[in-house]
Scaffold this motif. Structure first.
Motif, mmCIF file in Angstrom:
data_model
loop_
_atom_site.group_PDB
_atom_site.id
_atom_site.type_symbol
_atom_site.label_atom_id
_atom_site.label_comp_id
_atom_site.label_asym_id
_atom_site.label_seq_id
_atom_site.Cartn_x
_atom_site.Cartn_y
_atom_site.Cartn_z
ATOM 1 N N LEU A 7 4.511 2.452 7.364
ATOM 2 C CA LEU A 7 4.517 1.716 6.095
ATOM 3 C C LEU A 7 5.578 0.629 6.060
ATOM 4 C CD1 LEU A 7 3.902 4.625 3.561
ATOM 5 C CD2 LEU A 7 2.355 2.720 4.053
ATOM 6 N N ASP A 8 6.483 0.635 7.053
ATOM 7 C CA ASP A 8 7.504 -0.410 7.117
ATOM 8 C C ASP A 8 7.012 -1.652 7.842
ATOM 9 O OD1 ASP A 8 9.343 1.143 5.790
ATOM 10 O OD2 ASP A 8 10.092 2.076 7.638
ATOM 11 N N ASN A 9 5.865 -1.542 8.504
ATOM 12 C CA ASN A 9 5.341 -2.680 9.267
ATOM 13 C C ASN A 9 4.888 -3.795 8.326
ATOM 14 O OD1 ASN A 9 2.842 -4.094 10.640
ATOM 15 N ND2 ASN A 9 4.152 -3.307 12.280
ATOM 16 N N LYS A 10 5.243 -5.018 8.656
ATOM 17 C CA LYS A 10 4.935 -6.156 7.770
ATOM 18 C C LYS A 10 3.432 -6.320 7.540
ATOM 19 C CE LYS A 10 6.498 -9.785 5.446
ATOM 20 N NZ LYS A 10 7.308 -9.589 4.224
ATOM 21 N N PRO A 19 0.838 -1.209 0.000
ATOM 22 C CA PRO A 19 0.000 0.000 0.000
ATOM 23 C C PRO A 19 0.873 1.260 0.000
ATOM 24 C CG PRO A 19 -0.601 -1.509 1.795
ATOM 25 C CD PRO A 19 0.650 -2.028 1.205
ATOM 26 N N ASN A 20 0.345 2.317 -0.567
ATOM 27 C CA ASN A 20 1.119 3.560 -0.607
ATOM 28 C C ASN A 20 0.707 4.539 0.490
ATOM 29 O OD1 ASN A 20 -1.322 4.494 -1.525
ATOM 30 N ND2 ASN A 20 -0.655 4.714 -3.660
ATOM 31 N N ALA A 21 -0.253 4.139 1.343
ATOM 32 C CA ALA A 21 -0.669 5.000 2.452
ATOM 33 C C ALA A 21 -1.266 4.141 3.559
ATOM 34 C CB ALA A 21 -1.686 6.026 1.977
ATOM 35 N N LEU A 22 -1.228 4.666 4.770
ATOM 36 C CA LEU A 22 -1.815 3.978 5.920
ATOM 37 C C LEU A 22 -3.327 4.214 5.961
ATOM 38 C CD1 LEU A 22 0.769 5.004 8.679
ATOM 39 C CD2 LEU A 22 0.529 2.734 7.664
ATOM 40 N N THR A 23 -4.043 3.245 6.517
ATOM 41 C CA THR A 23 -5.466 3.455 6.778
ATOM 42 C C THR A 23 -5.605 4.217 8.099
ATOM 43 O OG1 THR A 23 -5.707 1.402 8.029
ATOM 44 C CG2 THR A 23 -6.062 1.273 5.638
ATOM 45 N N GLU A 24 -6.793 4.689 8.343
ATOM 46 C CA GLU A 24 -7.045 5.420 9.596
ATOM 47 C C GLU A 24 -6.772 4.522 10.804
ATOM 48 O OE1 GLU A 24 -10.938 7.531 11.441
ATOM 49 O OE2 GLU A 24 -10.626 7.905 9.306
ATOM 50 N N THR A 25 -7.186 3.270 10.701
ATOM 51 C CA THR A 25 -6.977 2.313 11.800
ATOM 52 C C THR A 25 -5.491 2.088 12.041
ATOM 53 O OG1 THR A 25 -9.035 1.214 11.174
ATOM 54 C CG2 THR A 25 -7.554 -0.014 12.618
#
Length: 796
Positions: A52-55, A38-44
């Motif tokens: 974004l580095d989290n597996k 993904p190129n962006a984090l979700t709100e959650t």
């Protein structure tokens, strides 16, 4: 070279990619499923403080897609546990893992530029000799492998699965410019043998075979519906089960698939086939363009040709583009076919119709026959591949050339000419050479007219199959109106049901007993199998209903006893009896399967004891058998009541397995004796081999069981308390409780004061008495009548 597939990588985890991954997991293959990061984090994710580095974030897309696929109905997977064969990852971090895979399947978005980037990455990490295929539905294969290594190009081609990958059998294989023959041969065999598909090698032409013909058929109807002033309900009535097509027919199918998907493929054909004689037909009608603008795409957007409002289904008026109440469609011509069971036998009647339906079929078939004949040799050199593609990819019972044969080749040409069409030259040449049909049968094999040699040639790949239609005429031993006994060779015979929906009545029971008589005297084994849509929907309910209404209880008791005795003959005959269930295998069909020595079940078998739905308990040995199987699983220190309760609930909740593998969980199939085959075309041949093997190993006639442990009052009390609570909580009706208590009495072995060993006959007598008493209940008769008239269960 010998090639085995132990691990597959699927690149792209959308609906199609996840479906393909699940189907490989279905057949025991380890799967690596990858998608983009993904190129962006979700709100959650932001709230959790993830980056974004989290597996879990990096694998979010692939994991969400797979989770959604596994939750979907119908399920893409045979058994929930099979999902553990799928490992997920992403294309940034995990692409190097494809070096451990034997086959890499690309299923990304339908854009050539993106596919080329993916193939560049695959070429970088794959090991030499690894298969690489694309699941594209329309992009020319030769564009995709440009610039890739020589080894890549030799091992690259298209492998087009149809959605849903588990259920639709078509597997199109499209060679690239440098694809090796070894790769094509391997994929052709693997698709058929392991994936359970109909493998069809297609040419690299727009939309290949299935979609080229299928989309033509739908686009032809889109234009025809306006031209003839037909409603969408009328077209769906004319193009559904009456001609051997799915219930969803035309417009409902488009709603399910998605109008945007169909438009994408139609536009691709229009843009890339400028010389196609039906080019303008692929141009979208105005009403389709308007629906696309409105985003009326079908099920995915909540409305398409049909729209659900509350409990009502509304239909789209194609003239006003407004939704209106559904109108029932009826045609006199269709009434004439009601007594003709097989769709293939209806076509001669349909094209002679004097009403709007007759006009529709003549126009429809004329256009289809002309178009298909003109696609040879453009999309394939052999016309039987078109028939295979339409049957396996679109669920048609008969392909265009089979329908043409059924009408008569010359009659088909006459209809075509009347509608302004001409057949391809090769069809006239075929007739001029004295060949009056496209297909013929000789020595149990199907032959087709080969255009290149101008002679009838055997369709390849049949040696692994036994096709009952091809051997029935010459190998028939005996028949009555409801069943046929056929010699399969090597000392094995087959009993096939021919009753409506393969229901089991007096004629089928006579056939089973006759088949066992003949086999015990002259043969080595018996297969009970057919190649219809479904194995059997169960006992003949109409017969039971009529006897019960007339209060002919002595005759009904005798009929039930006959059913029970026949099931026991299957179990205790002196020859091996093999059941070959597939599709719907309900009620009596399930009981038959459970009483055979072995079941050779198709993976797509939907099997269960469903008698509760019509106010009865299983009366052909099913209730007895579930009590017996529960007792056989009792172990020292077991809580035996819990084990028995599981089997009781399977019957009491009318549970139906959604695959043969789920049937193991329900105790309906047994892992120690029953086997599963993925390709239904191989089922009868496999069942024959199993019967033969059992006979050759020295089959010993079993002895009747007298050692079944029943729990008596201990179990009965538990069940009665349970049904009281269920009724008090309004989970079941008073009549549901009465049926459940009758079943409880049978499976507990009656109200015996303590655990006791009893015989099968003892349990069968209890079962028959309970079944018979329920047929005297008014509410049971209401349930049976509702099922016979409405085709669904009544809760009363």
């Amino acid at each position: 070279m010998k090639r085995t597939i132990k691990k597959v990588a699927v690149i792209g985890s959308g609906i199609m990619g996840s479906g393909i991954a699940c189907h490989f997991a279905n057949i025991g293959v380890e799967v690596l499923l990858l998608d983009i990061v993904p190129n962006a984090l979700t709100e959650t994710e932001e709230k959790k403080g993830l980056t974004l580095d989290n597996k879990s974030v990096r694998n979010r897309i692939v994991n969400e897609h797979l989770t959604n696929a596994l939750k979907s109905k119908p399920s893409p997977i045979y058994h929930p546990s099979f999902a553990s064969r799928i490992t997920t990852g992403n294309t940034t971090d995990d692409m190097a893992q494809i070096a451990t895979c034997d086959w890499i399947i690309e299923v990304v978005v339908e854009r050539l530029d993106i596919k080329k980037i993916v193939f560049e990455q695959i070429d970088k990490f794959r090991k030499p000799g690894t298969l690489v295929t694309s699941n594209t539905s329309g992009i020319p294969i030769h564009f995709m492998s440009e610039g890739r290594s020589e080894d890549f190009q030799q091992h690259f081609c298209g492998t087009h699965f149809f959605n849903p990958a588990r259920y639709l059998k078509l597997f199109e294989i499209i060679p690239g410019p440098k694809t090796s023959t070894e790769v094509l041969d391997f994929l052709n065999g693997y698709g058929e043998k392991f994936l359970g598909k109909t493998s069809v090698v297609a040419k690299d032409t727009p939309a290949f075979i299935g979609n080229r013909i299928g989309i033509f058929g739908i686009m032809s109807l889109f234009h025809q519906v306006k031209e003839m002033g037909l409603t969408i309900e009328e077209v769906d009535k004319l193009t559904g089960p009456v001609i051997g097509r799915p219930k969803s027919a035309t417009f409902r199918t488009v709603d399910v698939v998605g109008l945007d998907t169909l438009v994408h493929v139609a536009n691709g054909i229009y843009d890339n086939c400028p010389t196609d004689e039906a080019h303008n037909l692929f141009k979208l009608p105005d009403f389709i363009n308007k629906m696309m603008e409105n985003k009326w795409l079908g099920s995915k957007t909540g409305q398409g040709f049909y729209k659900k409002e509350g409990k009502d289904i509304l239909s789209l008026d194609l003239d006003t583009l407004e939704y209106r109440p559904n109108k029932k469609a009826s045609f006199q011509t269709l009434e004439l076919t009601k007594t003709i069971d097989k769709p293939i036998d209806r076509f001669k009647v349909l094209v002679k119709g004097k009403d709007k339906a007759g006009d529709f079929y003549r126009k429809n078939f004329a256009a289809m026959f002309a178009y298909c004949s003109n696609r040879i040799p453009e999309i394939t050199d052999a016309f039987y591949k078109i028939d295979d593609a339409m049957k396996a990819g679109f669920g048609w019972e008969n392909g265009p050339f089979e329908i043409w044969d059924a009408i008569g080749v010359e009659k088909g040409i006459e209809i075509m000419k009347a509608e302004g069409y001409e057949p391809a030259t090769w069809v006239n040449e075929m007739l001029a050479a004295g060949n009056t049909s496209f297909y013929s049968v000789k020595d149990g094999a199907t032959y087709f007219y080969a255009i290149s040699s101008k002679t009838a040639e055997k369709i390849p790949g049949q040696d692994a199959f036994i096709i009952l239609n091809n051997i029935r005429e010459n190998k028939k031993i005996w028949n009555n109106s409801d069943s046929i006994i056929t010699d399969l060779g090597d000392g094995i015979i087959n009993l096939e049901f021919t009753s409506k929906m393969n229901s089991i009545g007096a004629g089928v029971l006579q056939g089973i007993n006759k088949a066992i008589d003949i086999a015990e005297k002259e043969y080595n084994g018996l297969v009970i199998g057919n190649q219809g849509t479904n194995y059997s929907v169960g006992a003949n309910l109409a017969m039971i209903f009529m006897m019960a209404v007339e209060q002919e209880y002595d005759e009904l008791n005798a009929a039930i006893k006959m059913f029970q005795n026949t099931m026991m003959r299957c179990r205790y005959s002196s020859i091996p009896v093999i059941a070959a269930p597939h599709g719907m295998t309900l009620g009596g069909g399930c009981e038959l399967t459970m009483h055979a020595d072995k079941a050779v079940a198709a993976a797509e078998t939907y099997i269960g004891l469903v008698e509760f739905g019509v106010g009865l308990i299983p009366g052909g040995g099913g209730s007895k058998e579930m009590a017996l199987r529960a007792a056989d699983t009792f172990r020292k220190n077991d809580v035996e009541l819990n084990v028995l309760q599981e089997y009781f609930l399977t019957v009491g909740m009318a549970k139906v397995a959604t695959s043969a593998y789920e049937a193991y969980d329900l105790g309906i199939l047994q892992k120690h004796k029953d086997i599963v085959v993925v390709n239904r075309d191989r089922q009868i041949a496999t069942a024959k081999q199993v019967a033969l093997q059992m006979a050759e190993q020295g089959y010993t006639q079993p002895t009747a069981r007298k050692d079944i442990k029943v729990l008596g009052k201990q179990a009965l009390g538990m069940f009665l308390v349970g049904t009281d609570q269920m009724e008090a909580g309004k989970y079941i009706s008073e009549h549901d409780k009465k049926i459940a208590n009758k079943l409880a009495y049978v499976m507990a072995g009656g109200d015996l004061s303590e655990s006791t060993l009893v015989s099968e006959q003892y349990l069968l007598d209890l079962e028959r008495e309970a079944f018979l008493s329920l047929t005297a209940e008014r509410k049971t008769l209401e349930r049976i009548q509702f099922m016979l008239t409405k085709g669904k269960p009544l809760r009363n």
